[in-house]
Design a protein around this motif. Structure first.
Motif, PDB file in Angstrom:
ATOM      1  N   VAL A  66       0.841  -1.203   0.000  1.00  0.00           N
ATOM      2  CA  VAL A  66       0.000   0.000   0.000  1.00  0.00           C
ATOM      3  C   VAL A  66       0.875   1.251   0.000  1.00  0.00           C
ATOM      4  N   HIS A  67       1.931   1.259   0.796  1.00  0.00           N
ATOM      5  CA  HIS A  67       2.761   2.461   0.894  1.00  0.00           C
ATOM      6  C   HIS A  67       3.738   2.597  -0.272  1.00  0.00           C
ATOM      7  N   LEU A  68       4.103   1.509  -0.905  1.00  0.00           N
ATOM      8  CA  LEU A  68       4.857   1.621  -2.166  1.00  0.00           C
ATOM      9  C   LEU A  68       3.990   2.310  -3.210  1.00  0.00           C
ATOM     10  N   GLN A  69       2.758   1.875  -3.295  1.00  0.00           N
ATOM     11  CA  GLN A  69       1.801   2.517  -4.206  1.00  0.00           C
ATOM     12  C   GLN A  69       1.643   3.991  -3.839  1.00  0.00           C
ATOM     13  N   GLY A  70       1.518   4.270  -2.552  1.00  0.00           N
ATOM     14  CA  GLY A  70       1.379   5.646  -2.089  1.00  0.00           C
ATOM     15  C   GLY A  70       2.583   6.495  -2.422  1.00  0.00           C
ATOM     16  N   ALA A  71       3.782   5.951  -2.230  1.00  0.00           N
ATOM     17  CA  ALA A  71       5.001   6.705  -2.548  1.00  0.00           C
ATOM     18  C   ALA A  71       5.030   7.070  -4.025  1.00  0.00           C
ATOM     19  N   LEU A  72       4.681   6.128  -4.869  1.00  0.00           N
ATOM     20  CA  LEU A  72       4.638   6.414  -6.312  1.00  0.00           C
ATOM     21  C   LEU A  72       3.558   7.442  -6.624  1.00  0.00           C
ATOM     22  N   ASN A  73       2.432   7.364  -5.928  1.00  0.00           N
ATOM     23  CA  ASN A  73       1.331   8.306  -6.160  1.00  0.00           C
ATOM     24  C   ASN A  73       1.690   9.746  -5.809  1.00  0.00           C
ATOM     25  N   VAL A  74       2.596   9.937  -4.860  1.00  0.00           N
ATOM     26  CA  VAL A  74       2.936  11.304  -4.441  1.00  0.00           C
ATOM     27  C   VAL A  74       4.292  11.757  -4.973  1.00  0.00           C
ATOM     28  N   GLY A  75       4.800  11.075  -5.995  1.00  0.00           N
ATOM     29  CA  GLY A  75       5.959  11.593  -6.705  1.00  0.00           C
ATOM     30  C   GLY A  75       7.280  10.894  -6.512  1.00  0.00           C
ATOM     31  N   ALA A  76       7.352   9.883  -5.674  1.00  0.00           N
ATOM     32  CA  ALA A  76       8.606   9.131  -5.562  1.00  0.00           C
ATOM     33  C   ALA A  76       8.804   8.324  -6.846  1.00  0.00           C
ATOM     34  N   THR A  77      10.046   8.151  -7.219  1.00  0.00           N
ATOM     35  CA  THR A  77      10.327   7.376  -8.434  1.00  0.00           C
ATOM     36  C   THR A  77      10.694   5.943  -8.068  1.00  0.00           C
ATOM     37  N   GLN A  78      10.597   5.081  -9.045  1.00  0.00           N
ATOM     38  CA  GLN A  78      11.007   3.689  -8.854  1.00  0.00           C
ATOM     39  C   GLN A  78      12.469   3.627  -8.417  1.00  0.00           C
ATOM     40  N   GLU A  79      13.303   4.450  -9.021  1.00  0.00           N
ATOM     41  CA  GLU A  79      14.727   4.461  -8.692  1.00  0.00           C
ATOM     42  C   GLU A  79      14.958   4.872  -7.232  1.00  0.00           C
ATOM     43  N   GLU A  80      14.238   5.877  -6.767  1.00  0.00           N
ATOM     44  CA  GLU A  80      14.374   6.292  -5.368  1.00  0.00           C
ATOM     45  C   GLU A  80      13.949   5.176  -4.412  1.00  0.00           C
ATOM     46  N   ILE A  81      12.873   4.519  -4.750  1.00  0.00           N
ATOM     47  CA  ILE A  81      12.382   3.433  -3.897  1.00  0.00           C
ATOM     48  C   ILE A  81      13.378   2.289  -3.863  1.00  0.00           C
ATOM     49  N   VAL A  82      13.952   1.950  -5.007  1.00  0.00           N
ATOM     50  CA  VAL A  82      14.972   0.890  -5.045  1.00  0.00           C
ATOM     51  C   VAL A  82      16.151   1.287  -4.166  1.00  0.00           C
ATOM     52  N   GLU A  83      16.584   2.530  -4.215  1.00  0.00           N
ATOM     53  CA  GLU A  83      17.693   2.982  -3.369  1.00  0.00           C
ATOM     54  C   GLU A  83      17.343   2.887  -1.886  1.00  0.00           C
ATOM     55  N   ILE A  84      16.114   3.224  -1.534  1.00  0.00           N
ATOM     56  CA  ILE A  84      15.655   3.090  -0.142  1.00  0.00           C
ATOM     57  C   ILE A  84      15.740   1.625   0.277  1.00  0.00           C
ATOM     58  N   ILE A  85      15.283   0.728  -0.586  1.00  0.00           N
ATOM     59  CA  ILE A  85      15.314  -0.703  -0.264  1.00  0.00           C
ATOM     60  C   ILE A  85      16.753  -1.187  -0.112  1.00  0.00           C
ATOM     61  N   ILE A  86      17.638  -0.756  -0.998  1.00  0.00           N
ATOM     62  CA  ILE A  86      19.051  -1.144  -0.881  1.00  0.00           C
ATOM     63  C   ILE A  86      19.639  -0.617   0.423  1.00  0.00           C
ATOM     64  N   GLN A  87      19.312   0.610   0.784  1.00  0.00           N
ATOM     65  CA  GLN A  87      19.780   1.183   2.044  1.00  0.00           C
ATOM     66  C   GLN A  87      19.317   0.328   3.231  1.00  0.00           C
ATOM     67  N   MET A  88      18.109  -0.188   3.156  1.00  0.00           N
ATOM     68  CA  MET A  88      17.583  -1.004   4.252  1.00  0.00           C
ATOM     69  C   MET A  88      18.293  -2.348   4.349  1.00  0.00           C
ATOM     70  N   ALA A  89      18.917  -2.818   3.261  1.00  0.00           N
ATOM     71  CA  ALA A  89      19.691  -4.063   3.325  1.00  0.00           C
ATOM     72  C   ALA A  89      20.813  -3.933   4.354  1.00  0.00           C
ATOM     73  N   LEU A  90      21.381  -2.745   4.466  1.00  0.00           N
ATOM     74  CA  LEU A  90      22.449  -2.495   5.427  1.00  0.00           C
ATOM     75  C   LEU A  90      21.967  -2.642   6.867  1.00  0.00           C
ATOM     76  N   TYR A  91      20.756  -2.172   7.137  1.00  0.00           N
ATOM     77  CA  TYR A  91      20.253  -2.135   8.510  1.00  0.00           C
ATOM     78  C   TYR A  91      19.315  -3.279   8.857  1.00  0.00           C
ATOM     79  N   ALA A  92      18.615  -3.806   7.875  1.00  0.00           N
ATOM     80  CA  ALA A  92      17.617  -4.845   8.154  1.00  0.00           C
ATOM     81  C   ALA A  92      17.981  -6.193   7.551  1.00  0.00           C
ATOM     82  N   GLY A  93      18.997  -6.217   6.698  1.00  0.00           N
ATOM     83  CA  GLY A  93      19.442  -7.469   6.104  1.00  0.00           C
ATOM     84  C   GLY A  93      18.943  -7.667   4.677  1.00  0.00           C
ATOM     85  N   PHE A  94      19.626  -8.570   4.005  1.00  0.00           N
ATOM     86  CA  PHE A  94      19.278  -8.846   2.619  1.00  0.00           C
ATOM     87  C   PHE A  94      17.916  -9.497   2.462  1.00  0.00           C
ATOM     88  N   PRO A  95      17.475 -10.390   3.355  1.00  0.00           N
ATOM     89  CA  PRO A  95      16.131 -10.941   3.188  1.00  0.00           C
ATOM     90  C   PRO A  95      15.048  -9.855   3.180  1.00  0.00           C
TER      91      PRO A  95
END
Length: 113
Positions: A66-95
């Motif tokens: 739901v919030h991925l959809q929301g982020a895209l709806n309010v102007g976030a790009t796919q590339e920004e979201i991918v970078e956020i997810i990669i950043q979370m790999a550092l803190y939350a792990g690869f899974p």
């Protein structure tokens, strides 16, 4: 809520009316009435922060979608979201990051048919 989540957010609230209507009301009143309406961050930034938190939690796939959809709806790009997810790999792990990418893939497929 309509600007961020569109029909998806309304569907979440509607799904609660028969069993936990107060929970739906709390989501609207506290989440969107109090927190999301605060000054200091725009909706795009709030949604990116929410995506990061939900990816890191790793246990909230429906809410993440739901919030991925929301982020895209309010102007976030796919590339920004991918970078956020990669950043979370550092803190939350690869899974958690891999699950985040899977959720993003599903959302993008839904948006593009």
């Amino acid at each position: 809520m309509a600007e961020i989540d569109g029909e998806a957010g309304q569907a979440v609230i509607a799904s609660l009316t028969d069993i936990a209507p107060d929970l739906g009301r709390y989501i609207i009143e506290f989440g969107f009435g109090d927190i999301y309406s605060r000054p200091g961050l725009d909706l795009r930034t709030r949604e990116l922060a929410t995506v990061a938190a939900l990816v890191a939690l790793g246990t909230a796939r429906p809410q993440l979608e739901v919030h991925l959809q929301g982020a895209l709806n309010v102007g976030a790009t796919q590339e920004e979201i991918v970078e956020i997810i990669i950043q979370m790999a550092l803190y939350a792990g690869f899974p958690a990051a891999l699950n985040g990418v899977a959720a993003l893939r599903k959302v993008l497929e839904t948006r593009h048919g």
